[in-house]
Scaffold this motif. Structure first.
Motif, PDB file in Angstrom:
ATOM      1  N   LEU A 149      -8.455  -4.087  -0.087  1.00 57.85           N
ATOM      2  CA  LEU A 149      -7.875  -3.264  -1.143  1.00 57.85           C
ATOM      3  C   LEU A 149      -8.865  -3.067  -2.288  1.00 57.85           C
ATOM      4  O   LEU A 149      -8.997  -1.969  -2.822  1.00 57.85           O
ATOM      5  CB  LEU A 149      -6.573  -3.888  -1.654  1.00 57.85           C
ATOM      6  N   ARG A 157      -4.363   1.802  -8.286  1.00 55.91           N
ATOM      7  CA  ARG A 157      -4.126   2.916  -7.361  1.00 55.91           C
ATOM      8  C   ARG A 157      -3.761   4.180  -8.124  1.00 55.91           C
ATOM      9  O   ARG A 157      -4.309   5.260  -7.877  1.00 55.91           O
ATOM     10  CB  ARG A 157      -3.006   2.541  -6.374  1.00 55.91           C
ATOM     11  N   LEU A 197      -3.888   5.130   0.182  1.00 58.70           N
ATOM     12  CA  LEU A 197      -4.464   3.787   0.135  1.00 58.70           C
ATOM     13  C   LEU A 197      -4.216   3.049   1.442  1.00 58.70           C
ATOM     14  O   LEU A 197      -5.120   2.400   1.978  1.00 58.70           O
ATOM     15  CB  LEU A 197      -3.892   3.001  -1.048  1.00 58.70           C
ATOM     16  N   LEU A 240     -10.278   0.470  -3.529  1.00 56.06           N
ATOM     17  CA  LEU A 240     -10.005   0.878  -4.910  1.00 56.06           C
ATOM     18  C   LEU A 240     -11.243   0.771  -5.808  1.00 56.06           C
ATOM     19  O   LEU A 240     -11.145   0.922  -7.024  1.00 56.06           O
ATOM     20  CB  LEU A 240      -8.862   0.026  -5.483  1.00 56.06           C
TER      21      LEU A 240
END
Length: 125
Positions: free
Chosen positions: A56, A17, A27, A60
């Motif tokens: 996630l 992140r 995020l 990302l």
């Protein structure tokens, strides 16, 4: 209680992140949760489900396997993080990496050569 695996996944989440320059809020918004949940994932307080890990990873722009990279070594050391592992968690390290990759190829090579010469690792490539 957080396990070594939960802590490792949280550290990898935070590292990725920060490398992308995202805040916890940004995020969280991308995956449809609150930023507090990202905080809990990053410190290992909450486990990341398989479905959430997939979300996630997508947000990302990394493969799911990224989060497990280095886990075997962590487990072999019984969860004791060496000083080298934390270097990439520092903000100044991530700032340096981001600035480095914003340079064109020639300036990047020159900067790398300079850094190597300052460290004394031998002749520059």
């Amino acid at each position: 209680m957080a396990t070594d695996i939960d802590l490792h996944l949280g550290r990898r989440l935070r590292r990725r992140r920060r490398l992308l320059g995202l805040t916890q809020q940004q995020l969280a918004t991308q995956v449809g949760i609150r930023f507090q949940q990202i905080q809990k994932y990053e410190c290992g307080a909450n486990r990341i489900s398989a479905a959430r890990l997939w979300q996630l990873a997508e947000a990302l722009e990394s493969p799911v396997s990224y989060f497990y990279d280095g886990l075997e070594e962590v487990m072999d050391r019984s969860g004791s993080a060496g000083p080298g592992g934390e270097v990439f968690s520092r903000k100044e390290t991530l700032d340096l990496i981001q600035a480095f990759y914003q340079l064109d190829e020639q300036p990047r090579r020159r900067l790398l050569d300079l850094a190597k010469s300052l460290h004394g690792d031998g002749p520059a490539a």
